[in-house]
Design a protein around this motif. Structure first.
Motif, mmCIF file in Angstrom:
data_model
loop_
_atom_site.group_PDB
_atom_site.id
_atom_site.type_symbol
_atom_site.label_atom_id
_atom_site.label_comp_id
_atom_site.label_asym_id
_atom_site.label_seq_id
_atom_site.Cartn_x
_atom_site.Cartn_y
_atom_site.Cartn_z
ATOM 1 N N VAL A 138 0.818 -1.210 0.000
ATOM 2 C CA VAL A 138 0.000 0.000 0.000
ATOM 3 C C VAL A 138 0.854 1.262 0.000
ATOM 4 O O VAL A 138 0.355 2.351 -0.270
ATOM 5 C CB VAL A 138 -0.962 0.043 1.210
ATOM 6 C CG1 VAL A 138 -1.956 -1.100 1.150
ATOM 7 C CG2 VAL A 138 -0.206 0.014 2.524
ATOM 8 N N ASP A 159 2.901 -3.348 3.643
ATOM 9 C CA ASP A 159 1.473 -3.615 3.471
ATOM 10 C C ASP A 159 0.675 -2.851 4.510
ATOM 11 O O ASP A 159 1.211 -2.005 5.237
ATOM 12 C CB ASP A 159 1.189 -5.112 3.514
ATOM 13 C CG ASP A 159 1.215 -5.676 4.932
ATOM 14 O OD1 ASP A 159 1.832 -5.040 5.822
ATOM 15 O OD2 ASP A 159 0.631 -6.739 5.166
ATOM 16 N N VAL A 160 -0.613 -3.145 4.610
ATOM 17 C CA VAL A 160 -1.506 -2.402 5.497
ATOM 18 C C VAL A 160 -1.159 -2.606 6.973
ATOM 19 O O VAL A 160 -1.549 -1.793 7.824
ATOM 20 C CB VAL A 160 -2.973 -2.814 5.219
ATOM 21 C CG1 VAL A 160 -3.228 -4.242 5.691
ATOM 22 C CG2 VAL A 160 -3.962 -1.851 5.858
ATOM 23 N N TYR A 178 2.841 3.558 -5.776
ATOM 24 C CA TYR A 178 2.390 3.576 -4.388
ATOM 25 C C TYR A 178 2.678 4.937 -3.751
ATOM 26 O O TYR A 178 3.574 5.666 -4.186
ATOM 27 C CB TYR A 178 3.090 2.470 -3.587
ATOM 28 C CG TYR A 178 2.966 1.109 -4.226
ATOM 29 C CD1 TYR A 178 1.792 0.372 -4.134
ATOM 30 C CD2 TYR A 178 4.019 0.581 -4.978
ATOM 31 C CE1 TYR A 178 1.668 -0.867 -4.753
ATOM 32 C CE2 TYR A 178 3.906 -0.655 -5.602
ATOM 33 C CZ TYR A 178 2.733 -1.372 -5.485
ATOM 34 O OH TYR A 178 2.611 -2.588 -6.103
ATOM 35 N N CYS A 210 -2.519 5.857 4.341
ATOM 36 C CA CYS A 210 -2.389 5.447 2.929
ATOM 37 C C CYS A 210 -3.514 4.494 2.535
ATOM 38 O O CYS A 210 -4.121 4.641 1.472
ATOM 39 C CB CYS A 210 -1.043 4.775 2.711
ATOM 40 S SG CYS A 210 0.370 5.896 2.744
ATOM 41 N N ALA A 211 -3.781 3.514 3.386
ATOM 42 C CA ALA A 211 -4.852 2.555 3.094
ATOM 43 C C ALA A 211 -6.205 3.252 3.047
ATOM 44 O O ALA A 211 -7.057 2.905 2.217
ATOM 45 C CB ALA A 211 -4.848 1.451 4.153
ATOM 46 N N MET A 214 -6.697 5.174 -0.322
ATOM 47 C CA MET A 214 -6.593 4.425 -1.574
ATOM 48 C C MET A 214 -7.747 4.691 -2.547
ATOM 49 O O MET A 214 -7.525 4.868 -3.745
ATOM 50 C CB MET A 214 -6.492 2.932 -1.277
ATOM 51 C CG MET A 214 -5.135 2.515 -0.739
ATOM 52 S SD MET A 214 -3.776 2.828 -1.884
ATOM 53 C CE MET A 214 -4.094 1.568 -3.116
#
Length: 300
Positions: A138, A159-160, A178, A210-211, A214
């Motif tokens: 992510v 990642d998340v 990303y 960030c997640a 998205m």
């Protein structure tokens, strides 16, 4: 009196009677019984501890060909999870008939740095179907080049869960795909291991943002997130600022779910950001503050 004495005599012992019977049997007949019995005993234990396991592994042994896993995501360009798991463990010693095999398989796949969770292991007609949830990148956590070098910034895909991903799957062309996270003056942990979290709250909170962003990333052309020290004590010690490709700098504030007193919720900020991104007049400004009463520029 004599009759009484006769009745009081001790009777022969049982084993004495057995011995007498045993001695009365001819030796040739005895050997004909003991030989087959001995062969049966040896045959049973030989099959139980050698023959059956060999036959079991020959017909029901686990091989890479009868393991089927969830298709890998596109970002895993240089990693084959099944190959690596099978090569790095003793799965070939497992049997499809063993009730513990699914548990062992789930455990070894969970340990792979590219797997977030093994959801199901199912045996079916001599095959094993494994439902995997892969980790998905992510963000890229960015650090300056090594001192004394003229190289570019160092990028680490996460990642998340802020877990460091297998870096051999990412090249320079993947970096713009990303959101980049710049965690301020944070020192890069030299003991960081792929498959393990960064272990720093700045990265964890920035990854959470960030997640959350998205769904709006492309519309708002979000490229980077900078993390700054918060000027006041609250749920979080960090505030964030968003940079866009051709739009304004966005003062976001705290990570989603960690808003301070008087700060709008993350959902409110996201809705406002979505409206601003579709308004060319507002989007032409240099800076938009979504943090309410907070200031992300203080305490840099």
């Amino acid at each position: 009196m004599a009759s009484s004495e006769v009745n009081m005599r001790p009777q022969p012992m049982f084993w004495g009677q057995v011995a007498t019977l045993f001695r009365s049997v001819p030796r040739s007949a005895l050997l004909s019984m003991v030989g087959p019995l001995l062969l049966c005993v040896v045959g049973y234990f030989g099959w139980r501890y050698y023959g059956a396991p060999k036959l079991d592994m020959a017909y029901y042994g686990l091989s890479k060909e009868n393991i089927h896993v969830t298709a890998q995501p596109k970002w895993l360009k240089s990693t084959n999870v099944l190959d690596e798991v099978f090569a790095g463990s003793s799965l070939s010693s497992l049997s499809l008939l063993d009730a513990k095999t699914p548990v062992v398989l789930a455990r070894v796949f969970d340990a792979h740095p590219c797997v977030r969770k093994t959801h199901r292991v199912q045996k079916m007609a001599g095959q094993v179907m494994i439902n995997l949830e892969y980790r998905m990148p992510v963000a890229m956590v960015c650090f300056p080049p090594l001192e004394g070098t003229n190289g570019k910034d160092r990028h680490f895909a996460v990642d998340v869960d802020s877990v460091l991903l297998d870096q051999k799957n990412f090249g320079s062309d993947d970096i713009p795909k990303y959101i980049a996270i710049y965690p301020g003056n944070m020192e890069l942990n030299s003991n960081l291991v792929e498959g393990k979290p960064f272990g720093d709250s700045r990265v964890e909170e920035a990854v959470r943002l960030c997640a959350f962003l998205m769904p709006l990333r492309e519309a708002a052309q979000i490229t980077r997130i900078y993390v700054y020290k918060a000027p006041q004590v609250g749920k979080s010690r960090w505030l964030m600022e968003i940079f866009t490709k051709s739009g304004p700098r966005i003062v976001w504030g705290s990570a989603p779910g960690m808003e301070g007193l008087g700060e709008p919720t993350a959902e409110t900020k996201l809705n406002r950001l979505s409206a601003f991104a579709s308004d060319s007049k507002v989007w032409s400004e240099k800076q938009i503050d979504l943090s309410g009463s907070l200031s992300a520029t203080a305490g840099r």
